[in-house]
Write a protein that holds these residues in place. Sequence first.
Motif, PDB file in Angstrom:
ATOM      1  N   LEU A  55       0.900  -1.252   0.014  1.00 34.84           N
ATOM      2  CA  LEU A  55      -0.062  -0.024   0.025  1.00 34.84           C
ATOM      3  C   LEU A  55       0.713   1.272   0.070  1.00 34.84           C
ATOM      4  N   LYS A  56       1.939   1.362   0.665  1.00 38.54           N
ATOM      5  CA  LYS A  56       2.850   2.321   0.465  1.00 38.54           C
ATOM      6  C   LYS A  56       3.317   2.523  -0.720  1.00 38.54           C
ATOM      7  N   ASN A  57       3.501   1.624  -1.665  1.00 38.24           N
ATOM      8  CA  ASN A  57       3.836   1.878  -2.811  1.00 38.24           C
ATOM      9  C   ASN A  57       3.121   2.198  -4.032  1.00 38.24           C
ATOM     10  N   VAL A  58       1.950   2.363  -3.311  1.00 37.59           N
ATOM     11  CA  VAL A  58       0.598   2.768  -4.440  1.00 37.59           C
ATOM     12  C   VAL A  58       0.979   4.060  -4.961  1.00 37.59           C
ATOM     13  N   GLY A  59       0.942   4.224  -6.541  1.00 37.65           N
ATOM     14  CA  GLY A  59       0.696   5.466  -7.046  1.00 37.65           C
ATOM     15  C   GLY A  59      -0.352   5.889  -7.664  1.00 37.65           C
ATOM     16  N   GLU A  60      -0.405   5.664  -9.258  1.00 37.33           N
ATOM     17  CA  GLU A  60      -1.731   6.038 -10.016  1.00 37.33           C
ATOM     18  C   GLU A  60      -2.491   4.894 -10.163  1.00 37.33           C
ATOM     19  N   GLU A  61      -2.528   3.802  -9.346  1.00 41.36           N
ATOM     20  CA  GLU A  61      -3.358   2.447  -9.837  1.00 41.36           C
ATOM     21  C   GLU A  61      -4.382   2.861  -9.645  1.00 41.36           C
ATOM     22  N   SER A  62      -5.384   2.083 -10.199  1.00 44.84           N
ATOM     23  CA  SER A  62      -7.091   2.020 -10.059  1.00 44.84           C
ATOM     24  C   SER A  62      -7.183   1.453  -8.849  1.00 44.84           C
ATOM     25  N   ALA A  63      -8.409   1.374  -8.320  1.00 43.71           N
ATOM     26  CA  ALA A  63      -8.809   0.619  -7.059  1.00 43.71           C
ATOM     27  C   ALA A  63      -8.939  -0.931  -7.550  1.00 43.71           C
ATOM     28  N   LYS A  64      -9.211  -1.108  -8.796  1.00 45.41           N
ATOM     29  CA  LYS A  64      -8.987  -2.479  -9.186  1.00 45.41           C
ATOM     30  C   LYS A  64      -7.616  -3.178  -9.223  1.00 45.41           C
ATOM     31  N   GLU A  65      -6.660  -2.154  -9.768  1.00 45.66           N
ATOM     32  CA  GLU A  65      -5.463  -2.724  -9.766  1.00 45.66           C
ATOM     33  C   GLU A  65      -4.726  -2.605  -8.197  1.00 45.66           C
ATOM     34  N   ILE A  66      -4.926  -2.044  -7.362  1.00 49.08           N
ATOM     35  CA  ILE A  66      -4.657  -2.198  -5.942  1.00 49.08           C
ATOM     36  C   ILE A  66      -5.220  -3.389  -5.250  1.00 49.08           C
ATOM     37  N   SER A  67      -6.374  -3.793  -5.503  1.00 47.07           N
ATOM     38  CA  SER A  67      -7.022  -4.853  -4.970  1.00 47.07           C
ATOM     39  C   SER A  67      -6.570  -6.150  -5.560  1.00 47.07           C
ATOM     40  N   ASP A  68      -6.094  -6.114  -6.870  1.00 45.97           N
ATOM     41  CA  ASP A  68      -5.578  -7.105  -7.597  1.00 45.97           C
ATOM     42  C   ASP A  68      -4.403  -7.340  -7.266  1.00 45.97           C
ATOM     43  N   ASN A  69      -3.308  -6.187  -7.061  1.00 46.15           N
ATOM     44  CA  ASN A  69      -2.018  -6.489  -6.446  1.00 46.15           C
ATOM     45  C   ASN A  69      -1.855  -7.085  -5.213  1.00 46.15           C
ATOM     46  N   LEU A  70      -2.727  -6.678  -4.184  1.00 47.60           N
ATOM     47  CA  LEU A  70      -2.757  -7.057  -2.971  1.00 47.60           C
ATOM     48  C   LEU A  70      -3.039  -8.883  -3.003  1.00 47.60           C
ATOM     49  N   LEU A  71      -4.025  -9.070  -3.771  1.00 47.70           N
ATOM     50  CA  LEU A  71      -4.581 -10.465  -4.003  1.00 47.70           C
ATOM     51  C   LEU A  71      -3.710 -11.358  -4.615  1.00 47.70           C
ATOM     52  N   ASN A  72      -2.866 -10.845  -5.544  1.00 44.45           N
ATOM     53  CA  ASN A  72      -1.896 -11.631  -6.131  1.00 44.45           C
ATOM     54  C   ASN A  72      -0.647 -11.876  -5.214  1.00 44.45           C
ATOM     55  N   LYS A  73      -0.355 -10.734  -4.385  1.00 38.84           N
ATOM     56  CA  LYS A  73       0.720 -10.735  -3.536  1.00 38.84           C
ATOM     57  C   LYS A  73       0.292 -12.055  -2.273  1.00 38.84           C
ATOM     58  N   ALA A  74      -0.915 -11.901  -1.793  1.00 43.22           N
ATOM     59  CA  ALA A  74      -1.241 -13.023  -0.952  1.00 43.22           C
ATOM     60  C   ALA A  74      -1.255 -14.281  -1.428  1.00 43.22           C
ATOM     61  N   LEU A  75      -1.683 -14.393  -2.778  1.00 39.74           N
ATOM     62  CA  LEU A  75      -1.433 -16.129  -3.390  1.00 39.74           C
ATOM     63  C   LEU A  75      -0.110 -16.270  -3.564  1.00 39.74           C
ATOM     64  N   LYS A  76       0.828 -15.353  -3.892  1.00 39.00           N
ATOM     65  CA  LYS A  76       2.228 -15.670  -3.957  1.00 39.00           C
ATOM     66  C   LYS A  76       2.599 -16.186  -2.570  1.00 39.00           C
ATOM     67  N   LEU A  77       2.357 -15.650  -1.398  1.00 41.72           N
ATOM     68  CA  LEU A  77       3.026 -15.908   0.046  1.00 41.72           C
ATOM     69  C   LEU A  77       2.169 -16.864   0.529  1.00 41.72           C
ATOM     70  N   GLN A  78       0.935 -17.436   0.194  1.00 35.63           N
ATOM     71  CA  GLN A  78       0.366 -18.640   0.910  1.00 35.63           C
ATOM     72  C   GLN A  78       1.231 -19.893   0.690  1.00 35.63           C
ATOM     73  N   SER A  79       1.138 -20.659   1.663  1.00 34.02           N
ATOM     74  CA  SER A  79       1.918 -21.872   1.340  1.00 34.02           C
ATOM     75  C   SER A  79       0.676 -22.907   1.581  1.00 34.02           C
ATOM     76  N   ASN A  80       0.230 -23.521   2.622  1.00 36.82           N
ATOM     77  CA  ASN A  80      -0.855 -24.427   2.805  1.00 36.82           C
ATOM     78  C   ASN A  80      -2.149 -23.494   3.173  1.00 36.82           C
ATOM     79  N   HIS A  81      -2.066 -22.354   3.107  1.00 44.45           N
ATOM     80  CA  HIS A  81      -3.292 -21.637   3.773  1.00 44.45           C
ATOM     81  C   HIS A  81      -4.321 -21.765   2.525  1.00 44.45           C
ATOM     82  N   THR A  82      -5.449 -22.262   3.058  1.00 46.75           N
ATOM     83  CA  THR A  82      -6.491 -22.472   2.040  1.00 46.75           C
ATOM     84  C   THR A  82      -7.893 -21.900   2.183  1.00 46.75           C
TER      85      THR A  82
END
Length: 95
Positions: A55-82
């Motif tokens: 969130l600190k690195n958000v620039g001119e992204e749209s709300a959709k891009e912000i939520s997509d970025n967070l969701l994609n990062k969460a998916l990369k960080l998950q291990s066995n989280h379901t």
Amino acid sequence: KKVVCVRSSSLPTGIVGVSEPAKSRIRFSKGDIIVIASDGVTEVIRDDSWIREVLKNVGEESAKEISDNLLNKALKLQSNHTDDMTVLAVKITEK
């Protein structure tokens, strides 16, 4: 560039008869971004500092891009989280 975290814990809607929602008063200004994330996102790893960094690195992204970025990062960080993952972002454009 300031990130303020407001936490709330509650049971899913409808699981108990009557319950009161958690309430917070926050004054928003033009340019502020509100992000709501489910526990499936916030608890993907114990330390949620990764959310603040995204969130600190958000620039001119749209709300959709912000939520997509967070969701994609969460998916990369998950291990066995379901748990299910939901992210909603809103940009305040007028006062």
